[in-house]
Design an enzyme around this catalytic site. Structure first.
Site, PDB file in Angstrom:
ATOM      1  N   SER B 309       0.837  -1.202   0.000  1.00  0.00           N
ATOM      2  CA  SER B 309       0.000   0.000   0.000  1.00  0.00           C
ATOM      3  C   SER B 309       0.880   1.264   0.000  1.00  0.00           C
ATOM      4  CB  SER B 309      -0.971  -0.042   1.174  1.00  0.00           C
ATOM      5  OG  SER B 309      -0.286  -0.213   2.392  1.00  0.00           O
ATOM      6  N   ARG B 310       1.213   1.763   1.181  1.00  0.00           N
ATOM      7  CA  ARG B 310       2.126   2.896   1.276  1.00  0.00           C
ATOM      8  C   ARG B 310       2.989   2.672   2.515  1.00  0.00           C
ATOM      9  NH1 ARG B 310       1.340   3.701  -3.186  1.00  0.00           N
ATOM     10  NH2 ARG B 310       0.640   5.554  -4.298  1.00  0.00           N
ATOM     11  N   GLU B 339      11.061   6.692   0.040  1.00  0.00           N
ATOM     12  CA  GLU B 339      11.573   5.796  -1.000  1.00  0.00           C
ATOM     13  C   GLU B 339      12.615   6.547  -1.819  1.00  0.00           C
ATOM     14  OE1 GLU B 339       8.073   4.586  -3.163  1.00  0.00           O
ATOM     15  OE2 GLU B 339       7.315   3.441  -1.461  1.00  0.00           O
ATOM     16  N   HIS B 358       9.240  -0.162  -5.062  1.00  0.00           N
ATOM     17  CA  HIS B 358       7.908   0.337  -5.448  1.00  0.00           C
ATOM     18  C   HIS B 358       7.615   0.000  -6.906  1.00  0.00           C
ATOM     19  CE1 HIS B 358       4.631   3.565  -4.541  1.00  0.00           C
ATOM     20  NE2 HIS B 358       4.187   2.636  -5.357  1.00  0.00           N
TER      21      HIS B 358
END
Lengths: 268, 394
Positions: B309-310, B339, B358
């Site tokens: 998700s995050r 990130e 990611h």
């Protein structure tokens, strides 16, 4: 029951990096009197008559004619795992010894591994991890892409128990499933996973985005995938092997890879 | 960069950029019913392209309208190519419908450019949308995000300028669900570790007491059962997994039964029973640090946490502690905060952690589909038509 009455079973060794797991001794020793190879060699005269079975764990102990000749009460060789290419079946049969394997329990975990490899390869997971943890990484480049599994075409070479379980899993990713097998499967089995039979392996190789080898190793499947087969595959395709190393011709794989850089997605 | 052999092939290549024989069919029923647009000063053409994907069967149903040359609406982007710019192939797609203005061009000629820009295409969270930028673009109508997450956009602020925001929920679902499954399998079977052993110059033999954990028949707890979470459930079902889920709202019975998912009204119940916990929520104030020390403590010590998700959904410090102390078995993260992580972050050195950069939508097919979905959103917004995927502030 006194331990002397339990059948004697030969194993290679217990514990350590290659031996039968210590955790398993509990249930093994309830049924059998385990003799390690070391113990056997130290007391051959007495033990060779007692040993009724050999429990082969990760291909050990190696079974040769000499061993078979000295174990004249041997009835069965039980191999852990489904592959038995490490056993000389003809030789064992000539001594009247039965051979058994474990086909049912291995199928789902092996199928899981096939899916794991296919997903990891197509999405470049190992490379990605190395980039994410590398001390030199400053940013994540935006032009770093993999290929999609969902909706792609999977060609399964060898549709036995394991191959079929792979198909069941791949179906959930909406993959188009082709398969090549010695025999075509029953219609109901095919429709359950939406698998299409390719009588000729060439057809499968030419159409697949992922080619997964799930065949047993036999003289017929030895080097089944060689230079010709690799060249029939799409240049964007990935080869996944969960059967035996000898099913693919490693020498040719490497030659083809270096010769033509377009094969860089070839996963050995 | 994902590369493929060029055009000397006789077989169809799965969706590659720049291939003129490949195309996708897009047709939005709402736009079709409106017929041709009623602006008299421009000529519109309906364009249809044939669907011919040999890998990936998802299609985006939108209408595309090509305006006459010289009248193309202007779209602001960060850059074309380079480290953070829009990919060249995507820029080519955008140029069919829009006049692209890079940030550099805009800043170099603000007075002339500012009135022209009607739309911004946000790719990989860039350009950054701040008040200053919004104030300088009086004719901005829409900000089209590539991707579904919009936590990097201040929706309230943007809305206060009368600007719409759109995202791309359809293009992302399959590849993100795939990466969730990939991470779960890779972590369970210790794939990265195993690969390193298999390739290491020091390896002489493969130890037989080297084991992972089983995925088939294990229990998967999905936190966040939206489109992506549901696709994860569909895939996990084929592995005979027992599926639990926690969501703001319970799903319809038919949806639950189709994937064999059991609703856990309390997240604690899910955490205590799951062998694999997968986070598939969007990042909102409610989900910020959703998984902290308490939640990790509730998980089984043999459990694996997967995050697609995050990064901010997890309290990262608590996660480090939990992994170091074996409170949970392992973690597999496609997302972190930030990130990339600082190079001295403890998560980078733990053997029971897999981190990917990611890449949930980093496939050739998905990147293209996200651009196409964003293009459809922008065209709809600019033509005052119903927007396929508009996002509203809460």
């Amino acid at each position: 029951m006194e331990s002397q009455e339990l059948p004697y079973v030969l194993v290679d060794c217990i514990g350590g990096r290659l031996g039968v797991y210590e955790d398993h001794l509990g249930f093994l020793k309830k049924r059998f009197h385990l003799i390690t190879m070391k113990e056997y060699l130290e007391n051959k005269t007495f033990l060779s008559k007692k040993i009724r079975a050999i429990y082969v764990w990760y291909h050990k102990p190696a079974i040769n004619e000499e061993l078979l000749q000295s174990l004249n009460n041997l009835k069965v060789v039980a191999s852990a795992g489904v592959g038995i290419d490490h056993l000389d079946l003809k030789l064992l049969s000539s001594y009247g010894v039965k051979v058994s394997n474990t086909p049912f329990v291995v199928s789902t975990d092996t199928a899981d591994m096939g899916m794991a490899l296919m997903l990891a390869s197509s999405r470049r997971l190992v490379e990605g991890h190395e980039m994410a943890v590398s001390p030199d990484t400053e940013y994540f480049p935006v032009d770093w892409l993999g290929a999609e599994v969902s909706g792609a075409t999977l060609g399964i070479v060898g549709m036995g128990k394991i191959g079929y379980k792979v198909a069941e899993r791949a179906k959930a990713f909406e993959m188009k499933i082709l398969y090549h097998n010695r025999n075509q499967r029953k219609k109901e089995e095919e429709s359950a996973v939406g698998a299409i039979y390719c009588k000729k392996i060439d057809d499968l190789l030419q159409q697949s985005d992922f080619v997964l080898l799930a065949a047993t190793l036999t003289p017929q499947t030895h080097k089944l995938i060689g230079k010709r087969e690799l060249e029939l595959m799409k240049p964007t395709a990935t080869l996944i092997n969960i059967s035996r190393g000898k099913v693919q011709n490693k020498q040719n794989c490497i030659k083809v890879w270096w010769h033509d850089k377009s094969w860089e997605n070839l996963q050995l | 960069m994902f590369r493929s052999k060029a055009s000397s092939l006789s077989t169809v290549i799965p969706l590659m950029f720049g291939q003129s024989n490949l195309a996708c069919k897009f047709f939005h029923p709402v736009i079709a019913s409106h017929g041709l647009c009623c602006h008299r000063s421009v000529i519109y053409k309906q364009r249809y392209r044939m669907h011919q994907l040999s890998a990936g069967r998802r299609t985006i149903n939108t209408g595309t309208k090509v305006m006459a040359e010289g009248e193309l609406p202007s779209v602001l982007i960060l850059d074309i190519g380079g480290t953070h710019g829009v990919l060249e192939d995507l820029a080519a797609l955008l140029k069919k419908h829009f006049h692209l203005i890079t940030m550099k061009e805009f800043l170099g000629n603000k007075e002339e450019m500012r009135k022209k820009i009607q739309s911004i295409f946000v790719f990989e969270c860039r350009p950054t949308i701040d008040r200053e930028l919004l104030e300088s673009l009086p004719n901005l109508k829409v900000i089209a995000n590539s991707g579904v997450g919009v936590d990097h956009l201040d929706l309230k602020m943007i809305s206060s300028f009368g600007v719409k925001v759109t995202n791309t929920p359809h293009a992302v679902a399959d590849p993100t669900a795939d990466i969730g499954m990939a991470l779960m399998l890779a972590s369970a079977r210790r794939l990265v570790e195993g690969c390193l052993i298999a390739l290491s110059p020091d390896t002489k033999y493969f130890a037989v007491d080297w084991l992972g954990v089983e995925v088939t028949r294990a229990t998967l707890g999905i936190i966040g059962m939206g489109s992506i979470g549901y696709k994860v459930a569909q895939r996990a079902r084929a592995f005979n997994m027992r599926i639990l889920y926690h969501n703001r709202n319970q799903r319809r019975k038919e949806d639950e039964e189709a994937v064999g998912a059991h609703y856990c009204a309390k997240m604690e119940d899910l955490l205590q029973q799951s062998d694999f916990v997968m986070l598939v929520v969007n990042l909102t104030p409610e989900t910020h640090k959703l998984i902290g020390k308490k939640e990790l403590g509730l998980m089984k010590p043999t459990a694996t946490l997967i995050n697609i998700s995050r990064g901010a959904v997890i309290d990262q410090d608590a996660l480090v502690e939990a992994l170091q102390n074996k409170v949970i078995r392992a973690a597999a993260l496609d997302v972190t905060y930030p990130e990339p992580l600082p190079r001295d972050h403890p998560l980078l050195n733990l053997s029971n952690v897999i981190i990917t950069p990611h890449i949930g939508t980093a496939t050739v097919q998905a990147i293209r589909m996200m651009a196409e979905e964003a293009i459809a959103n922008m065209l709809a917004a600019l033509n005052d038509q119903p927007i396929p995927s508009e996002v509203f502030p809460k």
